[in-house]
Structures are given as structure tokens and as C-alpha cells.
Design a protein around this motif. Structure first.
Motif, PDB file in Angstrom:
ATOM      1  N   PHE A   5      45.945  35.614  49.024  1.00 22.79           N
ATOM      2  CA  PHE A   5      45.507  34.732  47.939  1.00 22.79           C
ATOM      3  C   PHE A   5      46.451  34.881  46.765  1.00 22.79           C
ATOM      4  O   PHE A   5      46.810  35.990  46.374  1.00 22.79           O
ATOM      5  N   SER A   6      46.877  33.749  46.207  1.00 20.84           N
ATOM      6  CA  SER A   6      47.596  33.837  44.944  1.00 20.84           C
ATOM      7  C   SER A   6      47.235  32.644  44.076  1.00 20.84           C
ATOM      8  O   SER A   6      46.696  31.642  44.561  1.00 20.84           O
ATOM      9  N   GLY A   7      47.519  32.784  42.808  1.00 16.44           N
ATOM     10  CA  GLY A   7      47.118  31.742  41.867  1.00 16.44           C
ATOM     11  C   GLY A   7      48.224  31.414  40.902  1.00 16.44           C
ATOM     12  O   GLY A   7      49.100  32.238  40.627  1.00 16.44           O
ATOM     13  N   LYS A   9      48.688  29.518  37.051  1.00 18.26           N
ATOM     14  CA  LYS A   9      47.891  29.094  35.904  1.00 18.26           C
ATOM     15  C   LYS A   9      48.494  27.842  35.263  1.00 18.26           C
ATOM     16  O   LYS A   9      49.664  27.858  34.912  1.00 18.26           O
ATOM     17  N   VAL A  41      44.646  28.033  39.027  1.00 21.17           N
ATOM     18  CA  VAL A  41      43.577  28.757  38.336  1.00 21.17           C
ATOM     19  C   VAL A  41      43.355  28.180  36.938  1.00 21.17           C
ATOM     20  O   VAL A  41      43.712  28.776  35.924  1.00 21.17           O
ATOM     21  N   HIS A  44      41.548  30.019  33.996  1.00 18.83           N
ATOM     22  CA  HIS A  44      42.367  30.993  33.267  1.00 18.83           C
ATOM     23  C   HIS A  44      43.189  30.344  32.157  1.00 18.83           C
ATOM     24  O   HIS A  44      43.679  31.026  31.269  1.00 18.83           O
ATOM     25  N   TYR A 130      39.237  38.000  31.304  1.00 16.68           N
ATOM     26  CA  TYR A 130      40.133  37.322  32.256  1.00 16.68           C
ATOM     27  C   TYR A 130      40.449  38.134  33.522  1.00 16.68           C
ATOM     28  O   TYR A 130      40.360  37.603  34.630  1.00 16.68           O
ATOM     29  N   ASP A 137      38.465  35.952  41.781  1.00 15.97           N
ATOM     30  CA  ASP A 137      39.301  35.034  42.574  1.00 15.97           C
ATOM     31  C   ASP A 137      39.710  35.709  43.882  1.00 15.97           C
ATOM     32  O   ASP A 137      39.668  35.122  44.959  1.00 15.97           O
ATOM     33  N   VAL A 146      47.823  40.195  47.809  1.00 22.72           N
ATOM     34  CA  VAL A 146      47.989  39.308  46.664  1.00 22.72           C
ATOM     35  C   VAL A 146      49.456  39.329  46.249  1.00 22.72           C
ATOM     36  O   VAL A 146      49.902  40.262  45.582  1.00 22.72           O
ATOM     37  N   VAL A 148      52.191  38.758  43.940  1.00 19.94           N
ATOM     38  CA  VAL A 148      52.296  38.464  42.502  1.00 19.94           C
ATOM     39  C   VAL A 148      53.514  39.149  41.898  1.00 19.94           C
ATOM     40  O   VAL A 148      54.104  40.034  42.510  1.00 19.94           O
TER      41      VAL A 148
END
Ligand code: TRP
Length: 351
Positions: A5-7, A9, A41, A44, A130, A137, A146, A148
Motif C-alpha cells: 500500500f502506498s499513498g 497526497k 490520500v 491528508h 495525521y 490507511d 509500504v 515510501v
């Protein structure tokens, strides 16, 4: 298969840094090797002063760019965080597991809050909480990995701590995730301030190349990159950070190793010209695909709708299990039948 999973913003336009440091690898590697979710996201983006119309626009644009960059909705799940209630639902539970002290120790919080106060602004409570939402998430999906940037390591560590703590107190509910930092990810720095990364939240700056910059804009920005007082074009991150950054970008665009490019260019100007053209060529297909997708907004909206549906189905059982485990009374379901199953007990028994 591993769950990844990654997000991203939607607080600014996506940059070359986002692309070379993350998105390109999601498209080229992660979506093939893992069961991957990529999330815009948007919640966020509300943690600091924001313009509602801009967040909406940037969210749509980020989704379109992720698809343009090659994320294939047949292979991975692309969705918008606020379309899936599970994130906010789980975030609250995790707030009941995290501590105030833990939150205030977060480096990014301290920096951003200080900046906000220096400006005379007020700090939104959501800026403090946050990292808990980010943990939600990640944990809602049983995420293993993850991918990142280094700046997010502390937040992923928090997600791990919360998962472990929750599991210990209330029974095994969450997979304990870990951050991964792909070895070959290029760390692209600001062209004007090679000491800081090319982030999208830094707002418009002459040292930031955006994915949607026109070729001439890209060329101008690269040609005006700061260089160093040396003469030779060698890769020396400490001594010549500006040149090293250009070499890193050029190598990332052409698939080489920055160290191998030492001594290849006769002058800084030659290096800049090569780098500018490499970036223009790298972005060309992404921009072309983006343009096509913009002409078909219904397609992008459909991808996001399907993505949210899939994501919801994945997150729901885990978040429901967390609700039961922590002691919340199950609601009678719509059909009028409470299953009567104590999920917490089931998970405990399965441990
Ligand atoms: N905080 C991340 C950033 O600023 C974005 C993010 C939010 C994220 N939730 C996430 C990244 C979950 C990975 C997993 O870049």
C-alpha cells in the motif's frame, strides 16, 4: 502475494521527484510483484490550510497522472481515500491506542507545526493526528509493505507500533507492516536548493519540475539549476550537490548509474542540456497519455469508483474485526440479523 500500500497526497502538483522516487516504480515493479493499492490520500491534504476547489482538482489530476504513468487498474487498485469510509473509521480506534506523547514526537509534525506558528497561523488538530490516519490507511488493508521515501519511515514505524499494541491488547487483528525503500529510487532534489528534496508541497518554485510542465518550461528550469563552484562534472554529493543532483536525474531518466556519468560531460552546460532533454523525453509519453485520459473523464471516474469498491471490500472485514475486538457492540445488520459472532474472540482463538 504480498500486500503493498502506498499513498500520494494531493497537496500540490506531482513532481519529477514523485515520479522518479515513487510512481515510476509502482508502475514498473510493484503492481506486478504484489497485490498493490495506490491511494490518493485526500484527507491528508486537509491538515493544513487548503482551498477546497484546489484539493478536488489536484485529486482528480493525481489519479489521472497515476494512470498515465502506467498504473493498470486491472493489476492494482487505484482509489481515493475519502471514498472509503474505513480509513476514518479505523483512524478513530487507533487514536484510542496511540498516545499524545507519541504524536508530539513526530518529526514532521514538529517541523510543520513550527512553520505554521512562525507564519502566525494556527495548527490544525488533524496535523497532529495525521500519522494515526496514515496508520489506518496501512493497517486497514493488512498491508505487508509500504514503499515510501525516508521521510515517512517514522510514520510507518508508528503504524507498526500501533498494530503490535492493538494486537497485544485486543487480540491479533492487524498485520504488522514494514516500510520499504527501493534501492534504486532516485532521490531527486530541488534544482535551486539541492539540500532539500523536490517535494510537491513546497509550492511553485523554479527548482521544481512538475510532471505536466511543458518541454520548454522543463528546459528552462533545468538550465537554471544551481551548480557548484567546481569545474569538473563528477559525482560528489557532498562537495557538488547541485551537479550530483543533475547526474542522478540524468541517470534515473536514462537507466544508468550516476557514478558512471562522472567525467562524461565537458561542461556544466553540456550536462544541463543532456539532462533537460532526458527529462523532456521521459515525461513525453506520460503527458501524452494524460492528455488522452483528460479527454475521457468518465473513464478515470469509473476507475476510481471500481477502485473504491474493491478497496472497501478489502478493508471492511479488518476494520469490523477491530471494532469488535476493541469492545464496540456490533450493530444489527441491515437485514435485521446480528450474526452474533464475536470476531475478536474468533481472532483470539485463531492465534
Ligand atoms: N504521508 C505520506 C506522504 O506525505 C502520504 C501517505 C498517507 C501514505 N497515507 C499513506 C504513504 C499510507 C504510504 C502509506 O508522502
Amino acid at each position: 502475494m504480498k500486500r503493498v500500500f502506498s499513498g500520494i497526497k494531493p497537496s500540490g502538483h506531482l513532481t519529477l521527484g514523485n515520479y522518479l522516487g515513487a510512481v515510476r516504480r509502482w508502475a514498473a515493479v510493484d503492481q506486478y510483484r504484489a497485490d498493490a493499492l495506490f491511494c490518493i490520500v485526500d484527507l491528508h491534504a486537509l491538515t493544513v490550510e487548503h482551498d477546497p476547489a484546489r484539493v478536488r482538482r489536484l485529486s482528480r489530476q493525481a489519479a489521472t497522472l497515476l494512470l498515465a504513468a502506467g498504473l493498470d487498474p486491472e493489476r492494482c487498485t487505484v482509489f481515493v481515500q475519502s471514498h472509503v469510509d474505513e480509513h476514518a473509521r479505523l483512524s478513530y480506534l487507533l487514536e484510542c491506542v496511540a498516545t499524545d506523547g507519541e504524536m508530539r514526537r513526530m518529526v514532521q509534525y514538529k517541523e510543520k507545526a513550527a512553520r505554521e506558528r512562525d507564519r502566525g497561523g494556527s495548527v490544525r488538530l488533524s496535523l497532529l493526528t495525521y500519522p494515526v490516519l496514515m496508520a489506518a490507511d496501512i493497517l486497514a488493508y493488512g498491508t505487508d509493505e509500504v514503499p515510501v521515501g525516508e521521510d515517512q519511515t517514522q510514520h510507518v514505524e508508528l503504524a507498526r507500533d500501533l498494530a503490535v499494541r492493538f494486537n497485544q491488547r485486543y487480540g491479533r487483528t492487524f498485520v504488522v507492516p514494514r516500510a520499504t525503500h527501493p534501492e534504486v529510487a532516485a532521490r531527486v532534489m530541488n534544482l535551486r536548493e539541492p539540500g532539500s528534496k523536490m517535494g510537491k508541497s513546497d509550492d511553485v518554485g523554479p527548482g521544481i519540475v512538475y510532471l505536466l510542465d511543458e518541454p520548454d518550461v522543463v528546459r528552462r528550469k533545468v538550465m537554471r539549476a544551481v551548480t557548484d563552484s567546481g569545474r569538473e562534472v563528477v559525482h560528489d554529493s557532498a562537495g557538488q550537490p547541485g551537479i550530483a543532483n543533475l547526474l542522478e536525474i540524468l541517470a534515473a531518466c536514462t537507466g544508468g548509474d550516476p557514478a558512471d556519468l562522472s567525467g562524461v560531460h565537458a561542461s556544466y552546460g553540456a550536462l544541463k542540456r543532456d539532462t533537460a532533454e532526458a527529462v523532456v523525453e521521459l515525461l513525453r509519453p506520460v503527458q501524452a497519455r494524460h492528455k488522452e485520459l483528460c479527454a475521457d473523464p468518465g473513464y478515470v471516474a469509473g476507475v476510481l469508483r471500481d477502485g473504491a469498491e474493491r478497496a472497501r471490500a478489502m478493508a471492511r472485514p479488518t476494520v469490523d474485526a477491530a471494532y469488535r475486538a476493541i469492545g464496540l457492540l456490533p450493530a444489527v445488520s441491515d437485514t435485521g440479523a446480528d450474526t452474533g459472532v464475536d470476531t475478536g474472540a474468533v481472532l483470539n482463538a485463531a492465534r
